[in-house]
Design a protein around this motif. Structure first.
Motif, PDB file in Angstrom:
ATOM      1  N   HIS A 159       0.826  -1.205   0.000  1.00 55.22           N
ATOM      2  CA  HIS A 159       0.000   0.000   0.000  1.00 55.22           C
ATOM      3  C   HIS A 159       0.861   1.257   0.000  1.00 55.22           C
ATOM      4  CE1 HIS A 159       1.055   1.012   4.148  1.00 55.22           C
ATOM      5  NE2 HIS A 159       1.117  -0.290   4.325  1.00 55.22           N
ATOM      6  N   ALA A 160       0.247   2.370  -0.396  1.00 53.96           N
ATOM      7  CA  ALA A 160       0.885   3.681  -0.252  1.00 53.96           C
ATOM      8  C   ALA A 160       0.533   4.231   1.131  1.00 53.96           C
ATOM      9  CB  ALA A 160       0.384   4.624  -1.337  1.00 53.96           C
ATOM     10  N   GLN A 161       1.381   5.113   1.647  1.00 47.88           N
ATOM     11  CA  GLN A 161       1.162   5.660   2.994  1.00 47.88           C
ATOM     12  C   GLN A 161       0.025   6.675   3.013  1.00 47.88           C
ATOM     13  OE1 GLN A 161       2.666   4.400   5.465  1.00 47.88           O
ATOM     14  NE2 GLN A 161       4.359   3.321   4.456  1.00 47.88           N
ATOM     15  N   SER A 162      -0.790   6.593   4.068  1.00 48.02           N
ATOM     16  CA  SER A 162      -1.884   7.572   4.183  1.00 48.02           C
ATOM     17  C   SER A 162      -1.318   8.963   4.458  1.00 48.02           C
ATOM     18  CB  SER A 162      -2.845   7.157   5.286  1.00 48.02           C
ATOM     19  OG  SER A 162      -2.151   7.072   6.505  1.00 48.02           O
ATOM     20  N   ALA A 163      -0.065   9.023   4.955  1.00 44.89           N
ATOM     21  CA  ALA A 163       0.556  10.327   5.239  1.00 44.89           C
ATOM     22  C   ALA A 163       1.136  10.959   3.976  1.00 44.89           C
ATOM     23  CB  ALA A 163       1.665  10.156   6.276  1.00 44.89           C
ATOM     24  N   ASN A 164       1.113  10.231   2.862  1.00 46.11           N
ATOM     25  CA  ASN A 164       1.607  10.789   1.595  1.00 46.11           C
ATOM     26  C   ASN A 164       0.833  12.074   1.279  1.00 46.11           C
ATOM     27  OD1 ASN A 164       1.580  11.184  -1.435  1.00 46.11           O
ATOM     28  ND2 ASN A 164       3.013   9.484  -1.295  1.00 46.11           N
ATOM     29  N   PRO A 165       1.554  13.138   0.886  1.00 49.10           N
ATOM     30  CA  PRO A 165       0.857  14.419   0.647  1.00 49.10           C
ATOM     31  C   PRO A 165      -0.200  14.333  -0.464  1.00 49.10           C
ATOM     32  CG  PRO A 165       3.212  14.562   0.094  1.00 49.10           C
ATOM     33  CD  PRO A 165       3.005  13.259   0.786  1.00 49.10           C
ATOM     34  N   PHE A 166      -0.114  13.306  -1.300  1.00 46.67           N
ATOM     35  CA  PHE A 166      -1.088  13.195  -2.386  1.00 46.67           C
ATOM     36  C   PHE A 166      -2.226  12.233  -2.063  1.00 46.67           C
ATOM     37  CE2 PHE A 166       2.901  14.682  -4.154  1.00 46.67           C
ATOM     38  CZ  PHE A 166       2.471  15.851  -4.764  1.00 46.67           C
ATOM     39  N   ALA A 167      -2.242  11.678  -0.838  1.00 43.71           N
ATOM     40  CA  ALA A 167      -3.360  10.813  -0.427  1.00 43.71           C
ATOM     41  C   ALA A 167      -4.599  11.685  -0.251  1.00 43.71           C
ATOM     42  CB  ALA A 167      -3.021  10.089   0.866  1.00 43.71           C
ATOM     43  N   VAL A 168      -5.702  11.269  -0.835  1.00 44.80           N
ATOM     44  CA  VAL A 168      -6.936  12.054  -0.705  1.00 44.80           C
ATOM     45  C   VAL A 168      -8.016  11.299   0.059  1.00 44.80           C
ATOM     46  CG1 VAL A 168      -6.565  13.542  -2.701  1.00 44.80           C
ATOM     47  CG2 VAL A 168      -7.693  11.315  -3.014  1.00 44.80           C
ATOM     48  N   ALA A 169      -7.776  10.002   0.324  1.00 49.87           N
ATOM     49  CA  ALA A 169      -8.689   9.221   1.166  1.00 49.87           C
ATOM     50  C   ALA A 169      -7.876   8.105   1.800  1.00 49.87           C
ATOM     51  CB  ALA A 169      -9.837   8.640   0.346  1.00 49.87           C
ATOM     52  N   SER A 170      -8.221   7.770   3.032  1.00 50.26           N
ATOM     53  CA  SER A 170      -7.473   6.709   3.698  1.00 50.26           C
ATOM     54  C   SER A 170      -8.416   5.621   4.179  1.00 50.26           C
ATOM     55  CB  SER A 170      -6.677   7.279   4.872  1.00 50.26           C
ATOM     56  OG  SER A 170      -7.577   7.798   5.829  1.00 50.26           O
ATOM     57  N   ALA A 171      -7.842   4.444   4.440  1.00 50.66           N
ATOM     58  CA  ALA A 171      -8.591   3.323   5.011  1.00 50.66           C
ATOM     59  C   ALA A 171      -7.670   2.677   6.030  1.00 50.66           C
ATOM     60  CB  ALA A 171      -9.000   2.342   3.920  1.00 50.66           C
ATOM     61  N   ARG A 172      -8.204   1.701   6.774  1.00 56.43           N
ATOM     62  CA  ARG A 172      -7.391   1.031   7.794  1.00 56.43           C
ATOM     63  C   ARG A 172      -7.526  -0.465   7.650  1.00 56.43           C
ATOM     64  NH1 ARG A 172      -6.081   4.571  11.876  1.00 56.43           N
ATOM     65  NH2 ARG A 172      -5.537   2.925  13.343  1.00 56.43           N
ATOM     66  N   TYR A 173      -6.415  -1.170   7.873  1.00 61.16           N
ATOM     67  CA  TYR A 173      -6.464  -2.634   7.945  1.00 61.16           C
ATOM     68  C   TYR A 173      -5.498  -3.088   9.028  1.00 61.16           C
ATOM     69  CZ  TYR A 173      -6.266  -7.559   6.794  1.00 61.16           C
ATOM     70  OH  TYR A 173      -6.320  -8.926   6.869  1.00 61.16           O
ATOM     71  N   GLY A 174      -5.975  -3.943   9.909  1.00 59.36           N
ATOM     72  CA  GLY A 174      -5.145  -4.422  11.009  1.00 59.36           C
ATOM     73  C   GLY A 174      -4.608  -3.268  11.844  1.00 59.36           C
ATOM     74  N   GLY A 175      -5.413  -2.220  11.999  1.00 61.05           N
ATOM     75  CA  GLY A 175      -5.002  -1.071  12.788  1.00 61.05           C
ATOM     76  C   GLY A 175      -4.033  -0.147  12.074  1.00 61.05           C
ATOM     77  N   GLN A 176      -3.712  -0.464  10.808  1.00 58.21           N
ATOM     78  CA  GLN A 176      -2.742   0.359  10.079  1.00 58.21           C
ATOM     79  C   GLN A 176      -3.445   1.216   9.020  1.00 58.21           C
ATOM     80  OE1 GLN A 176       0.707  -2.119   8.797  1.00 58.21           O
ATOM     81  NE2 GLN A 176      -0.246  -3.704  10.054  1.00 58.21           N
ATOM     82  N   PRO A 177      -3.251   2.528   9.105  1.00 52.84           N
ATOM     83  CA  PRO A 177      -3.840   3.380   8.076  1.00 52.84           C
ATOM     84  C   PRO A 177      -3.038   3.289   6.779  1.00 52.84           C
ATOM     85  CG  PRO A 177      -2.630   4.722   9.649  1.00 52.84           C
ATOM     86  CD  PRO A 177      -2.510   3.296  10.120  1.00 52.84           C
ATOM     87  N   PHE A 178      -3.722   3.411   5.653  1.00 55.82           N
ATOM     88  CA  PHE A 178      -3.016   3.430   4.364  1.00 55.82           C
ATOM     89  C   PHE A 178      -3.808   4.282   3.386  1.00 55.82           C
ATOM     90  CE2 PHE A 178      -5.830   0.641   1.973  1.00 55.82           C
ATOM     91  CZ  PHE A 178      -6.452  -0.101   2.961  1.00 55.82           C
ATOM     92  N   ALA A 179      -3.184   4.634   2.261  1.00 53.51           N
ATOM     93  CA  ALA A 179      -3.855   5.474   1.268  1.00 53.51           C
ATOM     94  C   ALA A 179      -4.846   4.634   0.474  1.00 53.51           C
ATOM     95  CB  ALA A 179      -2.825   6.095   0.326  1.00 53.51           C
TER      96      ALA A 179
END
Lengths: 210, 251
Positions: A159-179
């Motif tokens: 996955h790409a990081q949810s903290a990436n400046p170009f992330a426009v929506a995030s989700a979570r799996y296993g407690g980990q956020p991702f883009a």
């Protein structure tokens, strides 16, 4: 009717992408011909499977140039799943592989170390997504209609990081956020499969072709 | 938890039996798939119940027709024997293939498919039958032919070969609506690190509760009879499943 080029590099469920596009009133053109694709008003870069395989398959047909040209001339492009990941600079899936570099950032593995139980991979789930604050442009248009009741179909281990400046929506799996979705200029890309996400996904595709 | 509609197909009909025997026609595959999609299921499994080479094309035509109006993942299983079969299934519009017999005969098919199309498109399908000593043996041919493989061992081998998900069907419970084989679920779920689709026996909400009482839940359940015979709607099942998941997270 809007002509949407579906980039055929032998990867991804092209028939389903085309069917979904027809369903929302567009005219899909599945092709591996650069001229035909670049003549379309919109492009889709689909994808499943391994990053390196996808990147090589894309390059072998010279279709990486189509993606770059589309970005250069600001033709709206939708990347799906591995088609999203390929747009990044680099992936750490089975070694280190260079991507197209159109979106800054890297593709990483989920951490397996989540306490008591090893995280089940791939992440095969229908998940809600959280759009970032008010979006403009393409991202704003595509995310229009997404609510906290919307669910999208994900199948991925990287996955790409949810903290990436170009992330426009995030989700979570296993407690980990991702883009869950990223956007930059005329590019919008999703980790989930809008063509396989029922009415919520079709709505997003409709937004893309309208 | 995903709720998957499982359509066992024989020739041009969806059929359902009890313990995979005494098959009855329940409807037309594309129509049923569309109806379950519109009712909100997360995924459709088409499982060829006869798995003969001769009507392979029938199932591919069903997939082609279904994916014109069904916009959720579609799995096809039953009788896929080679990389070419898998390729044809994916070209027809399937997102994943479920493989049982061919993996038993030639486990390297799994690694070949994973190498070419990615692990995410292979579901290792296991038909499990409880043995007198309390273990489970893997069967093929709709629960008729024993393979000599212990289910737990077989799960590990399939996983090592590269399957992305496991479809675990209890032959003993299939079509009975008497509940899942909870012990089988707990034993397999404990050892696999892949998403597990549990199939065989769902009849009423207590059966999901019984799973939850093990302290674990499967990643997905695949149901047939309760949908075919209107004993539950997909949205009933999804809200039940969501409720149990929320409780599990809270606990």
């Amino acid at each position: 009717m809007m002509r949407v080029g579906v980039i055929d590099y032998g990867v991804g469920n092209l028939r389903s992408v085309a069917n979904a596009l027809r369903h929302v009133g567009a005219d899909p053109v599945v092709s591996d011909d650069a001229a035909i694709l670049l003549a379309c008003e919109r492009l889709i870069l689909p994808g499943v499977g391994a990053f390196a395989y996808g990147r090589d398959a894309l390059a072998a047909k010279g279709l990486d140039r189509v993606v770059r040209e589309a970005a250069a001339c600001e033709k709206p492009l939708l990347g799906i799943c591995v088609g999203m990941q390929l747009l990044f600079e680099r992936s750490h899936e089975f070694g280190e592989h260079e991507g197209l570099g159109l979106i800054p950032g890297e593709i990483d593995a989920f951490s397996q170390d989540t306490g008591a139980r090893r995280l089940r991979l791939p992440n095969v789930n229908w998940l809600p997504i959280a759009p970032e604050a008010k979006q403009n442009g393409l991202a704003g248009r595509l995310l229009d209609g997404v609510t906290d009741r919307s669910r999208f179909y994900f199948v991925h281990s990287y996955h790409a990081q949810s903290a990436n400046p170009f992330a426009v929506a995030s989700a979570r799996y296993g407690g980990q956020p991702f883009a869950a979705a990223v956007a930059k200029g005329s590019i919008f890309a999703t980790q989930f499969h809008p063509e396989k996400s029922g009415p919520d996904g079709l709505k997003m595709l409709k937004n893309f072709v309208n | 938890m995903r709720v998957i509609a499982r359509l066992d197909v024989k020739n041009e009909w969806v059929i359902k039996g009890i313990q995979m025997e005494g098959l009855r026609k329940v409807g037309e595959p594309v129509e049923l798939a569309r109806a379950y999609y519109e009712a909100g299921v997360h995924e459709i499994i088409f499982m060829d119940a006869v798995a003969s080479l001769y009507d392979r094309n029938t199932l591919f035509h069903i997939i082609e027709a279904a994916c014109e109006s069904v916009f959720i993942p579609i799995v096809i299983g039953g009788g896929l024997r080679s990389l070419e079969d898998v390729s044809s299934a994916l070209m027809a519009g399937a997102d994943k293939v479920a493989i049982n017999t061919a993996a038993v005969h030639n486990l390297s098919l799994i690694s070949q498919v994973a190498g070419r199309f990615g692990s995410q498109c292979i579901v290792g399908s296991i038909e499990a039958k409880r043995q007198n000593d309390g273990s489970w043996q893997a069967y093929v041919d709709n629960g008729r032919e024993p393979t000599g493989l212990d289910v737990l061992e077989w799960v590990r081998e399939l996983e090592a070969a590269g399957v992305g998900e496991i479809l675990l069907t209890s032959v003993d419970q299939d079509g009975t609506k008497r509940g899942f084989d909870v012990d089988l679920f707990a034993a397999v779920n404990e050892i696999t690190s892949r998403p597990l689709i549990l199939s065989g026996g769902y009849g009423d909400p207590d059966h999901l509760q019984a799973l939850s009482s093990t302290g674990q839940l499967p990643n997905a359940i695949a149901v047939g009879s309760v949908l075919h015979y209107n004993k539950a709607t997909p949205s009933d099942l999804i809200s039940l499943a969501d409720g149990l998941e929320r409780m599990a997270i809270a606990a």
